[in-house]
Design a protein around this motif. Structure first.
Motif, short mmCIF file in Angstrom:
data_model
loop_
_atom_site.label_atom_id
_atom_site.label_comp_id
_atom_site.label_asym_id
_atom_site.label_seq_id
_atom_site.Cartn_x
_atom_site.Cartn_y
_atom_site.Cartn_z
N ASP A 1 -0.97 -3.17 -8.95
CA ASP A 1 -0.54 -2.39 -10.09
C ASP A 1 0.97 -2.59 -10.20
O ASP A 1 1.71 -2.24 -9.27
N ALA A 2 1.40 -3.19 -11.29
CA ALA A 2 2.83 -3.46 -11.50
C ALA A 2 3.18 -3.13 -12.95
O ALA A 2 2.32 -3.23 -13.83
N PRO A 3 4.42 -2.76 -13.20
CA PRO A 3 4.79 -2.37 -14.56
C PRO A 3 4.75 -3.52 -15.57
O PRO A 3 4.54 -3.31 -16.75
N ASP A 4 4.95 -4.76 -15.09
CA ASP A 4 4.98 -5.91 -16.01
C ASP A 4 4.79 -7.21 -15.24
O ASP A 4 4.73 -7.21 -14.01
N LEU A 5 4.70 -8.30 -15.98
CA LEU A 5 4.45 -9.61 -15.37
C LEU A 5 5.61 -10.04 -14.48
O LEU A 5 5.38 -10.68 -13.45
N THR B 1 5.03 -11.09 -10.70
CA THR B 1 5.46 -12.40 -10.23
C THR B 1 6.28 -12.27 -8.96
O THR B 1 6.09 -13.03 -8.00
N ASP B 2 7.18 -11.30 -8.93
CA ASP B 2 7.99 -11.07 -7.74
C ASP B 2 7.12 -10.71 -6.54
O ASP B 2 7.32 -11.22 -5.43
N ILE B 3 6.14 -9.87 -6.76
CA ILE B 3 5.21 -9.48 -5.68
C ILE B 3 4.45 -10.71 -5.19
O ILE B 3 4.33 -10.96 -3.99
N ARG C 1 0.84 -1.20 0.00
CA ARG C 1 0.00 0.00 0.00
C ARG C 1 0.88 1.25 0.00
O ARG C 1 0.63 2.20 -0.74
N GLN C 2 1.92 1.24 0.82
CA GLN C 2 2.80 2.42 0.93
C GLN C 2 3.55 2.69 -0.36
O GLN C 2 3.81 3.84 -0.68
N ASP C 3 3.93 1.64 -1.11
CA ASP C 3 4.65 1.90 -2.36
C ASP C 3 3.72 2.06 -3.57
O ASP C 3 4.18 2.18 -4.69
N GLY C 4 2.41 2.07 -3.31
CA GLY C 4 1.44 2.32 -4.37
C GLY C 4 1.13 1.13 -5.25
O GLY C 4 0.48 1.27 -6.28
N THR C 5 1.55 -0.06 -4.85
CA THR C 5 1.34 -1.27 -5.65
C THR C 5 -0.03 -1.90 -5.39
O THR C 5 -0.68 -2.38 -6.31
N LEU C 6 -0.47 -1.90 -4.14
CA LEU C 6 -1.71 -2.59 -3.77
C LEU C 6 -2.93 -1.75 -4.10
O LEU C 6 -3.04 -0.60 -3.69
#
Length: 125
Positions: free
Chosen positions: A85-89, A93-95, A37-42
């Motif tokens: 929200d991620a730039p690519d697969l 996958t890492d997340i 959430r803090q890094d804007g991904t979730l």
């Protein structure tokens, strides 16, 4: 780009973990969620009730049938999800590899199709 990470766990895991282990796992999810959430991904994440609390609707002509429980017999069930929200697969996958429940089952990663309606036609963005 949005990705849906579907968390599947074994039915056996639900009855095998002690309450202490379950509480620890839930705590790990809260910590992991906060970092994303803090890094804007979730975008959103949630756990799902067990499959015995689900219903399935199916079309039958111009009506729908409603049945209890899962629609297929399986050893794994959908236990929760993360919409990220991620730039690519590769990043998605890492997340997903770090989702705490990943060590108890499988994570299916699906890109989300963003559809828009233009005139009479739906198109993908």
């Amino acid at each position: 780009m949005r990705f849906l990470c579907l968390i599947y766990t074994s039915v056996d895991v639900d009855g095998r973990l002690t309450q202490s282990e379950i509480n620890h796992l839930i705590g790990e999810h809260f910590v992991y969620d906060e970092g994303l959430r803090q890094d804007g991904t979730l975008i959103v994440s949630d756990a799902l009730e067990l499959q015995n609390k689900s219903i399935v609707i199916r079309p039958q002509g111009d009506r729908f049938s409603v049945t209890d429980g899962p629609f297929v017999e399986t050893k794994e069930h959908l236990a929760g999800f993360y919409l990220i929200d991620a730039p690519d697969l590769d990043r998605a996958t890492d997340i997903a590899k770090h989702i705490p429940s990943a060590r108890y089952g499988a994570i299916e990663i699906r890109p989300v199709r963003i559809l828009t309606l233009r005139g009479d036609l739906a198109e993908e963005r």
